[in-house]
Motif scaffolding. Structure first.
Motif, PDB file in Angstrom:
ATOM      1  N   THR A  28       0.811  -1.220   0.000  1.00 33.75           N
ATOM      2  CA  THR A  28       0.000   0.000   0.000  1.00 33.75           C
ATOM      3  C   THR A  28       0.847   1.275   0.000  1.00 33.75           C
ATOM      4  O   THR A  28       0.352   2.321  -0.409  1.00 33.75           O
ATOM      5  CB  THR A  28      -0.958   0.022   1.211  1.00 33.75           C
ATOM      6  N   ASP A  29       2.081   1.172   0.438  1.00 35.08           N
ATOM      7  CA  ASP A  29       2.941   2.361   0.389  1.00 35.08           C
ATOM      8  C   ASP A  29       3.408   2.658  -1.033  1.00 35.08           C
ATOM      9  O   ASP A  29       4.001   3.696  -1.291  1.00 35.08           O
ATOM     10  CB  ASP A  29       4.134   2.215   1.332  1.00 35.08           C
ATOM     11  N   ARG A  30       3.136   1.773  -1.970  1.00 40.65           N
ATOM     12  CA  ARG A  30       3.507   1.963  -3.380  1.00 40.65           C
ATOM     13  C   ARG A  30       2.310   2.422  -4.212  1.00 40.65           C
ATOM     14  O   ARG A  30       2.413   2.621  -5.412  1.00 40.65           O
ATOM     15  CB  ARG A  30       4.049   0.669  -4.014  1.00 40.65           C
ATOM     16  N   SER A  32      -1.007   5.121  -4.634  1.00 32.67           N
ATOM     17  CA  SER A  32      -1.560   6.420  -4.239  1.00 32.67           C
ATOM     18  C   SER A  32      -2.817   6.700  -5.042  1.00 32.67           C
ATOM     19  O   SER A  32      -2.906   6.335  -6.213  1.00 32.67           O
ATOM     20  CB  SER A  32      -0.565   7.549  -4.505  1.00 32.67           C
TER      21      SER A  32
END
Length: 167
Positions: A28-30, A32
Motif C-alpha cells: 500500500t505504500d507503493r 496512491s
C-alpha cells in the motif's frame, strides 16, 4: 523508477481499485490515489510544467537581454551602419542595443522553454486536467514486475486511460 497511472471516473471506482490492489498484496505504500479528498497533484509531485518553464525563461532573460543589448550596441558601433538617420550616431547605436535586447528576450523565450509554456506539453497537463474534471488517478510505483501485476488488476476496472512510465 516505474510508474503506472490509471484514470478512473469516480471515487468509488478508485477506492475499489485500491482495495483490489491491496488484496493482491501490492504494497500500500507503493499505491496512491489522487483526486478530491486524496492527494493533490502537487502533493504527489505531478509537476505543473508551466512553473519550471517560467523559471527557466526568467533565468535566461536575466542574462540574455543585457547580453543582447551589448551585442546589438557593439554590432552597430563596429559596422557603423546609419540605419536610422533621424536618430544620429549615438541614437543608432542605442536602437541597435534595444533591438539586440529584444532579440535576447525572444531567445530566452524560445530556448528557456517558453514554447512549451505557450503551447503546453508533457503528460502532467492531461492528468491535471482530469483531476480538475473530478476524475481520480490511481498511481502505482515500483518494479517492472509490480507494475505488470498492477496493470492486470487495474484493467478489470475499465479505466479511461492506463499508462506506464519509466523514469
Amino acid at each position: 523508477m516505474n510508474y503506472l497511472i490509471a484514470v478512473l471516473s469516480d471515487r468509488i471506482q478508485a477506492e475499489a481499485a485500491y482495495v483490489a490492489l491491496e488484496k493482491e498484496e501490492v504494497p500500500t505504500d507503493r499505491v496512491s490515489i489522487l483526486g478530491k479528498g486524496y492527494k493533490s497533484a502537487d502533493e504527489f509531485g505531478l509537476i505543473d510544467p508551466n512553473e519550471p518553464a517560467r523559471k527557466q525563461v526568467k533565468l535566461m532573460a536575466s542574462w540574455l537581454i543585457p547580453f543582447g543589448f551589448v551585442a546589438g550596441y557593439t554590432f552597430s558601433l563596429i559596422t557603423g551602419l546609419d540605419t536610422f538617420a533621424w536618430a544620429g550616431e549615438i541614437g543608432n547605436h542605442a536602437i541597435g542595443g534595444v533591438l539586440g535586447a529584444i532579440s535576447g528576450g525572444l531567445g530566452s523565450l524560445l530556448v528557456g522553454g517558453g514554447v512549451g509554456l505557450i503551447i503546453g506539453g508533457g503528460d502532467a497537463v492531461p492528468y491535471r486536467n482530469r483531476l480538475n474534471a473530478g476524475k481520480y488517478l490511481v498511481v502505482v510505483q515500483g518494479s517492472e514486475t509490480l507494475i505488470r501485476k498492477s496493470t492486470s488488476i487495474l484493467r478489470k476496472f475499465n479505466p479511461e486511460n492506463i499508462q506506464g512510465y519509466t523514469i
